[in-house]
Design a protein around this motif. Structure first.
Motif, short mmCIF file in Angstrom:
data_model
loop_
_atom_site.label_atom_id
_atom_site.label_comp_id
_atom_site.label_asym_id
_atom_site.label_seq_id
_atom_site.Cartn_x
_atom_site.Cartn_y
_atom_site.Cartn_z
N ARG A 139 40.53 -47.48 46.02
CA ARG A 139 40.51 -46.34 45.09
C ARG A 139 40.75 -45.01 45.83
N PRO A 140 41.95 -44.82 46.39
CA PRO A 140 42.25 -43.54 47.02
C PRO A 140 42.38 -42.40 46.01
N PHE A 141 42.59 -42.76 44.75
CA PHE A 141 42.65 -41.76 43.67
C PHE A 141 42.33 -42.45 42.36
N GLU A 142 42.06 -41.62 41.35
CA GLU A 142 41.78 -42.11 40.01
C GLU A 142 42.64 -41.34 39.02
N ILE A 143 42.65 -41.83 37.79
CA ILE A 143 43.42 -41.14 36.74
C ILE A 143 42.86 -39.73 36.56
N GLY A 144 43.75 -38.77 36.57
CA GLY A 144 43.35 -37.38 36.43
C GLY A 144 43.27 -36.63 37.75
N ASP A 145 43.33 -37.34 38.89
CA ASP A 145 43.29 -36.68 40.20
C ASP A 145 44.62 -36.01 40.50
N LYS A 146 44.53 -34.88 41.19
CA LYS A 146 45.74 -34.19 41.65
C LYS A 146 46.02 -34.63 43.08
N VAL A 147 47.18 -35.23 43.30
CA VAL A 147 47.50 -35.80 44.61
C VAL A 147 48.88 -35.35 45.05
N GLU A 148 49.13 -35.55 46.35
CA GLU A 148 50.46 -35.33 46.93
C GLU A 148 50.81 -36.56 47.76
N THR A 155 49.59 -34.89 38.93
CA THR A 155 48.35 -35.50 38.42
C THR A 155 48.59 -36.96 38.08
N ILE A 156 47.67 -37.83 38.49
CA ILE A 156 47.79 -39.26 38.21
C ILE A 156 47.58 -39.50 36.72
N ARG A 162 51.92 -52.80 39.62
CA ARG A 162 53.19 -52.66 40.32
C ARG A 162 53.49 -51.22 40.72
N SER A 163 53.08 -50.27 39.89
CA SER A 163 53.46 -48.88 40.14
C SER A 163 52.38 -47.93 39.64
N THR A 164 52.53 -46.67 40.04
CA THR A 164 51.62 -45.60 39.62
C THR A 164 52.45 -44.46 39.05
N THR A 165 52.03 -43.95 37.90
CA THR A 165 52.75 -42.86 37.25
C THR A 165 52.07 -41.54 37.55
N LEU A 166 52.87 -40.57 37.98
CA LEU A 166 52.37 -39.25 38.37
C LEU A 166 53.14 -38.19 37.59
N ILE A 167 52.43 -37.20 37.06
CA ILE A 167 53.06 -36.09 36.35
C ILE A 167 53.07 -34.88 37.28
N THR A 168 54.26 -34.41 37.62
CA THR A 168 54.38 -33.29 38.54
C THR A 168 53.99 -31.99 37.84
N THR A 169 53.88 -30.91 38.64
CA THR A 169 53.51 -29.61 38.08
C THR A 169 54.56 -29.08 37.12
N SER A 170 55.80 -29.57 37.26
CA SER A 170 56.87 -29.16 36.34
C SER A 170 56.95 -30.06 35.11
N GLY A 171 56.04 -31.02 34.99
CA GLY A 171 56.00 -31.87 33.80
C GLY A 171 56.82 -33.13 33.88
N LEU A 172 57.36 -33.47 35.04
CA LEU A 172 58.18 -34.67 35.19
C LEU A 172 57.29 -35.89 35.43
N HIS A 173 57.65 -37.01 34.81
CA HIS A 173 56.96 -38.27 35.02
C HIS A 173 57.62 -39.02 36.18
N TYR A 189 43.80 -33.85 46.34
CA TYR A 189 43.16 -32.54 46.25
C TYR A 189 41.87 -32.59 45.44
N SER A 190 41.77 -33.55 44.53
CA SER A 190 40.58 -33.63 43.70
C SER A 190 39.37 -34.15 44.46
N ARG A 191 39.59 -34.83 45.58
CA ARG A 191 38.48 -35.34 46.38
C ARG A 191 37.91 -34.28 47.33
#
Length: 292
Positions: A139-148, A155-156, A162-173, A189-191
């Motif tokens: 669990r390096p991150f959870e849903i809602g965490d801000k990561v790079e 944001t996760i 198989r994969s992880t979906t991340l929404i960038t600051t510009s709104g891209l999935h 960043y959330s940790r």
């Protein structure tokens, strides 16, 4: 006539001999079957017990995995894998009870070959799957965490096997394979409860340095926008004749979604305004007048 009679007698003898061999073989099979009845009963009990045990363990493992991973799909896959393992162990044990060790060895060899073939055929898929399982438990991150990670910041939104979906600051999935995330550095960043803001300002060396430092300190302390700050430092960090570099740094509460950006913005505006108001730097206003 005598020849035909002899042929019939010879045929009857061969038939009786063949029938005797068949009866003897069937009798041997029947005797073996009767002797194997206790083992067959034990094997049936082992299969039945392993079936119900696998169902019970599946429900138990599902609850534990769901509590740890907080992912329904991951918990379901882990539970099914454990259930399948128990069923395979029960099946091989039942074959061993029936003295079919050769069959057990053949089955295990076949399973190994099939697994090896599938591993080569679906190498990327299996790598993403295994990485997803490790990530689910680490669990390096959870849903809602801000990561790079992998040059993306956001944001996760969704975590799958198989994969992880991340929404960038510009709104891209952005859909990232779990293998790429697992093998590369992750900044969560959330940790981090605190984050340090560090800004550099240029001041002419003709300024009163002590006075400029005190003005900057008061300006930073007077900021009310953003999250609270701590451990503030103001110091001159470099000489670039005829200019000096003034560095301002402090920690803020990183748990606020927009704390870093808003506080950095407020700090820049406040410091430049204070330096201009005290004549340390010159600022051109829109009305054409100069400040400082």
């Amino acid at each position: 006539m005598c020849l035909n009679h002899l042929e019939l007698l010879d045929f009857d003898m061969k038939f009786e001999h063949g029938a005797g061999l068949v009866i003897k073989k069937l009798s041997g099979w029947l005797a073996t079957f009767i002797k194997m009845l206790p083992n067959m009963a034990i094997a049936a009990l082992v299969l039945t017990a392993s079936y119900f045990l696998a169902k019970f363990v599946r429900r138990f493992v599902y609850k534990i995995a769901l509590r740890i991973s907080k992912s329904d799909s991951i918990a379901g896959v882990v539970a099914v894998l454990i259930q399948t393992l128990i069923m395979v162990l029960g099946f091989t044990t039942a074959l061993s009870v029936l003295n079919l060790s050769q069959a057990v060895s053949s089955i295990l060899a076949g399973v190994g070959i099939i697994g090896l073939a599938l591993g080569f055929a679906f190498q990327d898929l299996s790598s993403n799957f295994i990485s997803g399982l490790f990530m689910a438990f680490k669990r390096p991150f959870e849903i809602g965490d801000k990561v790079e990670t992998n040059s993306f910041t956001g944001t996760i939104k969704e975590i799958e096997l198989r994969s992880t979906t991340l929404i960038t600051t510009s709104g891209l999935h952005v859909i990232l394979p779990n293998k790429d995330i697992f093998q590369k550095p992750i900044i969560n960043y959330s940790r981090s409860e605190a984050r340090r803001v560090e800004l550099d300002f240029i001041i002419m060396n003709t300024s009163d340095l002590s006075y400029a430092e005190s003005v900057v300190r008061e300006a930073v302390k007077g900021i009310t926008d953003g999250s609270p700050m701590s451990d503030m430092e103001v110091y001159y960090s470099a000489v670039e004749d005829p200019k000096l570099k003034l560095t301002v740094s402090y920690h803020i509460d990183n748990r606020e979604p927009k704390g870093f950006k808003s506080h950095r913005h407020a700090t820049i505006v406040a410091i430049y305004k204070a330096l201009a108001d005290h004549g340390i730097i010159k600022v051109n206003r829109q009305d054409g007048s100069n400040v400082g």
